[in-house]
Motif scaffolding. Structure first.
Motif, mmCIF file in Angstrom:
data_model
loop_
_atom_site.group_PDB
_atom_site.id
_atom_site.type_symbol
_atom_site.label_atom_id
_atom_site.label_comp_id
_atom_site.label_asym_id
_atom_site.label_seq_id
_atom_site.Cartn_x
_atom_site.Cartn_y
_atom_site.Cartn_z
ATOM 1 N N VAL A 166 0.777 -1.095 -0.112
ATOM 2 C CA VAL A 166 0.059 -0.185 0.016
ATOM 3 C C VAL A 166 0.978 1.193 0.196
ATOM 4 C CG1 VAL A 166 -1.608 1.372 1.404
ATOM 5 C CG2 VAL A 166 -1.897 -0.971 1.023
ATOM 6 N N ALA A 185 -7.455 5.383 0.392
ATOM 7 C CA ALA A 185 -6.712 4.168 -0.033
ATOM 8 C C ALA A 185 -6.218 3.359 1.374
ATOM 9 C CB ALA A 185 -5.526 4.717 -0.380
ATOM 10 N N LEU A 191 -7.363 -2.083 -3.147
ATOM 11 C CA LEU A 191 -6.670 -0.965 -3.608
ATOM 12 C C LEU A 191 -6.037 -1.279 -5.026
ATOM 13 C CD1 LEU A 191 -5.797 1.999 -3.429
ATOM 14 C CD2 LEU A 191 -3.589 1.269 -2.231
#
Length: 274
Positions: A166, A185, A191
């Motif tokens: 991420v 996010a 994502l």
């Protein structure tokens, strides 16, 4: 009189996350370090006894030769016949690197197929699966890909997985001015991030990758960032002493486990229950 400052040469400008991580520059100091760490991690992960392995990592993955040299039989899945890789000659201090020969050298077999669908292989066909080089992040329906990995593993077999984290996804979103998407996010269940080349990648937290593994019926052995040292740190240290590569790799291998917000890629070792 006002004099406009000269533009900063491109070579002196700081590289953006997209330029640094979205394109692999195998000649840059950071990427030479990255792949040296990857090969060291592969070497430590490989089974202790000769095994049959499936490599899903793509034609530009550099770790497969380690498995073959260690005595393992490797089936490498390639997107086309033309993608069959040719191993480069590696020079160390002007001489070809010498790899100690095991009692039995493994065999390498190229098979053309889709790494997301492993229907050509029977259930329990392999002792281990290597899904490195971000291949699972390129498969947006990653759940199905990991389920296929679990299917072709024998009971007790292991897999090495690599995905985008991420932290990389958020850096790429910020660079491309996706601010509304960026704000959601950290809490997103899935994502998906557009890359500068137009492709899409799926990014994971450590918790999401753990859930992905357990939902497939496999068990997590460990999960960690591929690298903890930042690109700027690596490049600064190598600029000071070009001979420090081996020390940097050893530092990385002995680094304490860190959370997933440190590295741009996560790697995990998983096992299929006996």
């Amino acid at each position: 009189m006002h004099v406009r400052p000269s533009p900063t040469p491109a070579s002196d400008r700081p590289r953006s996350p997209a330029a640094q991580f979205a394109t692999t520059d195998r000649l840059s100091d950071y990427w030479r370090f990255y792949w040296a760490v990857a090969e060291a991690q592969i070497s430590r992960w490989l089974p202790a006894t000769p095994s049959r392995l499936l490599d899903l990592s793509g034609p530009d993955f550099q770790g497969t030769s380690r498995a073959v040299a260690a005595g393992h039989d490797v089936v490498t899945l390639l997107p086309s016949v033309d993608a069959a890789r040719r191993w480069p000659l590696t020079l160390v201090n002007g001489r070809a690197a010498v790899v100690p020969r095991p009692a039995r050298r493994g065999r390498l077999r190229h098979v053309v197929g889709d790494s997301a669908f492993l229907r050509s292989f029977a259930e329990g066909s392999f002792d281990g699966v290597i899904a490195d080089n971000r291949v699972l992040s390129r498969h947006l329906a990653t759940e199905g890909s990991v389920a296929e990995v679990a299917r072709v593993l024998r009971p007790g077999g292991r897999a090495l997985l690599c995905v985008d984290s991420v932290v990389l996804g958020m850096a790429l979103l910020a660079e491309q001015d996706y601010w509304p998407e960026l704000s959601h996010a950290p809490s997103a269940d899935v994502l998906l991030v557009p890359w500068p080349d137009g492709s899409i990648t799926r990014c994971f937290t450590a918790e999401q990758l753990t859930e992905l593994v357990t939902d497939s019926g496999m068990e997590l052995e460990w999960i960690r960032p591929r690298t903890v040292l930042s690109a700027s740190t690596v490049e600064m240290m190598l600029a000071r002493d070009p001979r420090s590569m081996s020390r940097l790799v050893e530092m990385e291998m002995h680094a304490a486990e860190s959370d997933d917000y440190v590295g741009v890629h996560l790697i995990a070792s998983v096992v299929k229950p006996s």
